[in-house]
Scaffold this motif. Structure first.
Motif, PDB file in Angstrom:
ATOM      1  N   ASP A  89      -2.469  14.839  -6.377  1.00 11.83           N
ATOM      2  CA  ASP A  89      -1.545  13.773  -6.779  1.00 11.83           C
ATOM      3  C   ASP A  89      -0.128  14.022  -6.277  1.00 11.83           C
ATOM      4  OD1 ASP A  89      -3.287  13.787  -9.887  1.00 11.83           O
ATOM      5  OD2 ASP A  89      -3.450  12.251  -8.323  1.00 11.83           O
ATOM      6  N   THR A  90       0.092  15.155  -5.642  1.00  8.92           N
ATOM      7  CA  THR A  90       1.421  15.461  -5.107  1.00  8.92           C
ATOM      8  C   THR A  90       1.794  14.457  -4.026  1.00  8.92           C
ATOM      9  OG1 THR A  90       1.247  17.826  -5.596  1.00  8.92           O
ATOM     10  CG2 THR A  90       2.758  17.168  -3.828  1.00  8.92           C
ATOM     11  N   ALA A  91       2.941  13.817  -4.201  1.00  6.30           N
ATOM     12  CA  ALA A  91       3.383  12.771  -3.276  1.00  6.30           C
ATOM     13  C   ALA A  91       4.758  12.278  -3.703  1.00  6.30           C
ATOM     14  CB  ALA A  91       2.389  11.610  -3.266  1.00  6.30           C
ATOM     15  N   ILE A  92       5.338  11.475  -2.841  1.00  5.92           N
ATOM     16  CA  ILE A  92       6.494  10.675  -3.244  1.00  5.92           C
ATOM     17  C   ILE A  92       5.938   9.372  -3.798  1.00  5.92           C
ATOM     18  CG2 ILE A  92       8.588   9.513  -2.525  1.00  5.92           C
ATOM     19  CD1 ILE A  92       8.815  11.535  -0.245  1.00  5.92           C
ATOM     20  N   TYR A  93       6.380   9.030  -4.991  1.00  9.15           N
ATOM     21  CA  TYR A  93       5.913   7.818  -5.652  1.00  9.15           C
ATOM     22  C   TYR A  93       6.963   6.720  -5.509  1.00  9.15           C
ATOM     23  CZ  TYR A  93       1.831  10.121  -7.510  1.00  9.15           C
ATOM     24  OH  TYR A  93       0.621  10.767  -7.624  1.00  9.15           O
ATOM     25  N   TYR A  94       6.516   5.580  -5.005  1.00 11.71           N
ATOM     26  CA  TYR A  94       7.391   4.439  -4.766  1.00 11.71           C
ATOM     27  C   TYR A  94       6.991   3.266  -5.654  1.00 11.71           C
ATOM     28  CZ  TYR A  94       8.526   6.812  -0.351  1.00 11.71           C
ATOM     29  OH  TYR A  94       8.921   7.716   0.599  1.00 11.71           O
ATOM     30  N   CYS A  95       7.988   2.566  -6.170  1.00 14.06           N
ATOM     31  CA  CYS A  95       7.700   1.311  -6.850  1.00 14.06           C
ATOM     32  C   CYS A  95       7.985   0.161  -5.883  1.00 14.06           C
ATOM     33  CB  CYS A  95       8.498   1.161  -8.139  1.00 14.06           C
ATOM     34  SG  CYS A  95      10.279   1.345  -7.966  1.00 14.06           S
ATOM     35  N   ALA A  96       7.291  -0.942  -6.120  1.00 17.06           N
ATOM     36  CA  ALA A  96       7.424  -2.107  -5.253  1.00 17.06           C
ATOM     37  C   ALA A  96       7.257  -3.369  -6.079  1.00 17.06           C
ATOM     38  CB  ALA A  96       6.374  -2.050  -4.145  1.00 17.06           C
ATOM     39  N   ALA A  97       7.755  -4.458  -5.552  1.00 18.05           N
ATOM     40  CA  ALA A  97       7.707  -5.722  -6.280  1.00 18.05           C
ATOM     41  C   ALA A  97       7.372  -6.867  -5.345  1.00 18.05           C
ATOM     42  CB  ALA A  97       9.044  -5.986  -6.959  1.00 18.05           C
ATOM     43  N   VAL A  98       6.635  -7.808  -5.909  1.00 20.34           N
ATOM     44  CA  VAL A  98       6.317  -9.055  -5.210  1.00 20.34           C
ATOM     45  C   VAL A  98       6.685 -10.205  -6.132  1.00 20.34           C
ATOM     46  CG1 VAL A  98       4.531 -10.472  -4.166  1.00 20.34           C
ATOM     47  CG2 VAL A  98       4.421  -7.981  -3.952  1.00 20.34           C
ATOM     48  N   PRO A  99       7.564 -11.085  -5.738  1.00 26.09           N
ATOM     49  CA  PRO A  99       7.944 -12.203  -6.595  1.00 26.09           C
ATOM     50  C   PRO A  99       6.889 -13.304  -6.587  1.00 26.09           C
ATOM     51  CG  PRO A  99       9.139 -12.312  -4.524  1.00 26.09           C
ATOM     52  CD  PRO A  99       8.342 -11.046  -4.487  1.00 26.09           C
ATOM     53  N   GLY A 100       7.039 -14.240  -7.532  1.00 26.65           N
ATOM     54  CA  GLY A 100       6.201 -15.423  -7.518  1.00 26.65           C
ATOM     55  C   GLY A 100       5.022 -15.405  -8.453  1.00 26.65           C
ATOM     56  N   ARG A 101       4.992 -14.415  -9.392  1.00 30.57           N
ATOM     57  CA  ARG A 101       3.920 -14.365 -10.402  1.00 30.57           C
ATOM     58  C   ARG A 101       2.537 -14.403  -9.778  1.00 30.57           C
ATOM     59  NH1 ARG A 101       6.317 -17.721 -15.665  1.00 30.57           N
ATOM     60  NH2 ARG A 101       8.059 -16.278 -15.991  1.00 30.57           N
ATOM     61  N   ILE A 102       2.382 -13.625  -8.728  1.00 33.65           N
ATOM     62  CA  ILE A 102       1.118 -13.588  -7.993  1.00 33.65           C
ATOM     63  C   ILE A 102       0.144 -12.645  -8.683  1.00 33.65           C
ATOM     64  CG2 ILE A 102       0.059 -12.891  -5.804  1.00 33.65           C
ATOM     65  CD1 ILE A 102       2.718 -13.639  -4.452  1.00 33.65           C
ATOM     66  N   TRP A 103      -1.088 -13.142  -8.864  1.00 38.67           N
ATOM     67  CA  TRP A 103      -2.166 -12.293  -9.369  1.00 38.67           C
ATOM     68  C   TRP A 103      -3.493 -12.823  -8.857  1.00 38.67           C
ATOM     69  CZ3 TRP A 103      -1.675  -7.603 -11.074  1.00 38.67           C
ATOM     70  CH2 TRP A 103      -2.826  -6.955 -11.529  1.00 38.67           C
ATOM     71  N   PRO A 104      -4.399 -11.973  -8.354  1.00 37.65           N
ATOM     72  CA  PRO A 104      -4.293 -10.529  -8.263  1.00 37.65           C
ATOM     73  C   PRO A 104      -3.125 -10.099  -7.368  1.00 37.65           C
ATOM     74  CG  PRO A 104      -6.553 -11.237  -7.894  1.00 37.65           C
ATOM     75  CD  PRO A 104      -5.690 -12.462  -7.859  1.00 37.65           C
ATOM     76  N   GLY A 105      -2.506  -9.003  -7.733  1.00 36.04           N
ATOM     77  CA  GLY A 105      -1.394  -8.514  -6.950  1.00 36.04           C
ATOM     78  C   GLY A 105      -1.868  -7.882  -5.649  1.00 36.04           C
ATOM     79  N   ASN A 108      -1.620  -4.151  -0.389  1.00 37.96           N
ATOM     80  CA  ASN A 108      -1.188  -3.699   0.930  1.00 37.96           C
ATOM     81  C   ASN A 108       0.301  -3.421   0.963  1.00 37.96           C
ATOM     82  OD1 ASN A 108      -3.788  -4.021   1.973  1.00 37.96           O
ATOM     83  ND2 ASN A 108      -3.408  -6.183   2.394  1.00 37.96           N
ATOM     84  N   VAL A 109       0.674  -2.356   1.675  1.00 37.58           N
ATOM     85  CA  VAL A 109       2.084  -2.007   1.828  1.00 37.58           C
ATOM     86  C   VAL A 109       2.870  -3.168   2.413  1.00 37.58           C
ATOM     87  CG1 VAL A 109       3.662  -0.510   3.116  1.00 37.58           C
ATOM     88  CG2 VAL A 109       1.650   0.474   1.990  1.00 37.58           C
ATOM     89  N   GLY A 110       2.313  -3.802   3.419  1.00 37.64           N
ATOM     90  CA  GLY A 110       3.021  -4.858   4.136  1.00 37.64           C
ATOM     91  C   GLY A 110       3.242  -6.126   3.343  1.00 37.64           C
ATOM     92  N   GLU A 111       2.568  -6.250   2.214  1.00 40.61           N
ATOM     93  CA  GLU A 111       2.709  -7.459   1.397  1.00 40.61           C
ATOM     94  C   GLU A 111       3.723  -7.300   0.270  1.00 40.61           C
ATOM     95  OE1 GLU A 111      -1.856  -7.941   1.095  1.00 40.61           O
ATOM     96  OE2 GLU A 111      -1.080  -9.976   0.992  1.00 40.61           O
ATOM     97  N   GLN A 112       4.272  -6.116   0.126  1.00 43.81           N
ATOM     98  CA  GLN A 112       5.294  -5.927  -0.895  1.00 43.81           C
ATOM     99  C   GLN A 112       6.639  -6.433  -0.375  1.00 43.81           C
ATOM    100  OE1 GLN A 112       3.905  -4.727  -3.786  1.00 43.81           O
ATOM    101  NE2 GLN A 112       2.049  -4.765  -2.522  1.00 43.81           N
TER     102      GLN A 112
END
Length: 125
Positions: A89-105, A108-112
């Motif tokens: 589990d060792t890693a750099i942990y990143y948070c990301a957000a996608v606007p627009g109340r999309i679900w399923p979220g 993919n990295v490129g979609e954040q």
């Protein structure tokens, strides 16, 4: 919109840790929030995400049953509770957000849309 991750650190295998991501600006309660991680020499990978209202979550198989994502819309913050940590589990942990109340979220990295700066989590054996 700015995302600020915090709470990483050095822990031992089997320990627990909670990381947080505070969001400044924008409309937090309309964002699908996600956590990704990137280990040395590896690509960034999806860990978990949560629906704008907290009603649904999704996890990578590698963390299912050990990690829990949650959010507090009143505090504009998303959390990742990590239990039974292993050196993998060792890693750099990143948070990301996608606007627009999309679900399923999106996983993919490129979609954040927005990214935080990351927080280092190191698990020793």
């Amino acid at each position: 919109v700015q995302l600020q991750a915090s709470g990483g650190g050095l822990v031992q295998a089997g320990d627990s840790l909670r990381v947080s991501c505070a969001v400044y600006g924008g409309f937090f309660d309309s964002y699908t929030m996600a956590w990704f991680r990137q280990a040395p020499g590896k690509e960034r990978e999806f860990v978990a995400n949560i629906r704008w209202n907290g009603a649904n979550t999704d996890y990578a198989d590698s963390v299912k049953g050990r990690f829990a994502i949650s959010r507090d819309n009143a505090k504009n913050t998303v959390y990742l509770q990590m239990n039974s940590l292993t050196p993998e589990d060792t890693a750099i942990y990143y948070c990301a957000a996608v606007p627009g109340r999309i679900w399923p979220g999106p996983r993919n990295v490129g979609e954040q849309t927005y990214w935080g700066q990351g927080t280092q989590v190191t698990v020793s054996s």
